[in-house]
Write an enzyme that holds these catalytic residues in place. Structure first.
Site, PDB file in Angstrom:
ATOM      1  CE1 TYR A 142      28.795  37.949  33.460  1.00  0.00           C
ATOM      2  CE2 TYR A 142      26.691  39.092  33.346  1.00  0.00           C
ATOM      3  CZ  TYR A 142      27.650  38.428  34.079  1.00  0.00           C
ATOM      4  OH  TYR A 142      27.483  38.248  35.431  1.00  0.00           O
ATOM      5  CE  LYS A 170      30.175  40.821  34.863  1.00  0.00           C
ATOM      6  NZ  LYS A 170      28.828  41.303  35.263  1.00  0.00           N
TER       7      LYS A 170
END
Length: 299
Positions: A142, A170
């Site tokens: 992320y 992400k």
């Protein structure tokens, strides 16, 4: 048993970063979490992120995090990917959370860049590798430098992608140029972590979304990604433009705050927030209603 996945879409295409519902006294609402998870999967989510930023992970205890993973897996784990957020700025703590999530039945891990202590790229490499080494679960990185203070450089992504369990990223970096290069060079499955950029990221090779607005418009997000993957870019663009008021309205302030407010308007579990987050003012709630209505959400 985990839902079916492919190397191209290891966690599906549409995932909502789920809030952690709380009861009126501020305690974890486990039953509410199960009801919300079922609602979101019924609406079209392939997966759910629990214990992420939108799940108020900075203010939930390790015990609560494990209870939430177990509850959501029990509710929807046979038909959706349950991905547990385990990111902290302490590698040892993240490893403990990762192992607890695996024990609780999670299908994957979300690991945010360590925040506040601003490690160098070698530190990021070792941090993420240590977490990926700690369990048998697939890992989604992320990258959100606006919150953490440090980006994951493309060169570091390339090295991390060599790990057999680091399979996705992400992307909340907000840089389509860097995303293009990273998608082309890493082979990671790429998920938009910025709802306003869902469609643009699909256009440079992303496979899906980890969404906040999925709390209220999952069917539209599903239609958008299905249209794009089916080659109907005009239809995908039409849906994107229809959702612009929702993308804007849900991020006028912090996304957890608006998500819980929107869920309350829709009669779904969410409940109060934990400090330092605070609820919307009446004026902000009225604005959110106008934004959601403009984007086609029926309040």
């Amino acid at each position: 048993m985990a839902p079916t996945s492919t190397p191209q879409t290891p966690f599906g295409r549409v995932l909502t970063a789920m809030v952690s519902p709380f009861a009126a006294d501020g305690s974890l609402d486990v039953e509410g979490a199960q009801r919300l998870a079922a609602h979101l999967v019924d609406a079209g989510n392939d997966g759910l992120i629990v214990n992420g930023t939108t799940g108020e992970s900075p203010t939930t205890s390790d015990v609560e995090k494990t209870r939430l993973v177990r509850a959501v897996v029990e509710a929807v784990g046979d038909r959706a990917h349950v991905v547990a957020g385990v990111g902290t700025n302490d590698t040892r703590h993240s490893i403990e959370l990762a192992r607890a999530a695996e024990e609780a039945g999670a299908h994957g891990l979300l690991t945010v860049t360590p925040y506040y202590n601003k490690p160098p790229q070698e530190g990021l490499l070792r941090h993420f590798t240590a977490i990926a080494d700690a369990t048998a679960l697939p890992v989604m990185l992320y990258d959100i430098p606006g919150r953490t203070g440090v980006p994951i450089n493309t060169e570091t992504m390339v090295r991390l992608a060599e790990h057999p369990r680091i399979v996705a990223n992400k992307d909340a970096k907000g840089d389509l140029g860097r995303a293009s290069w990273a998608i082309a060079t890493t082979g990671l499955a790429w998920y938009s972590g910025d709802d306003m950029l869902n469609l643009p990221l699909l256009s440079v090779g992303a496979v899906g979304f980890v969404s906040v607005v999925g709390h209220v418009v999952t069917p539209e997000l599903r239609a958008l990604v299905d249209a794009h993957s089916g080659g109907d870019v005009a239809k995908a663009t039409e849906i994107h433009q229809k959702l612009l008021p929702v993308f804007t309205g849900m991020f006028r302030t912090q996304g957890v705050i608006t998500s819980k407010a929107a869920l309350g308007l829709l009669g779904l579990p969410g409940g109060p927030l934990r400090l330092p987050l605070v609820g919307l003012t009446p004026e902000e709630t009225d604005q959110l209603k106008r934004d959601l209505t403009a984007g086609g959400v029926q309040i």
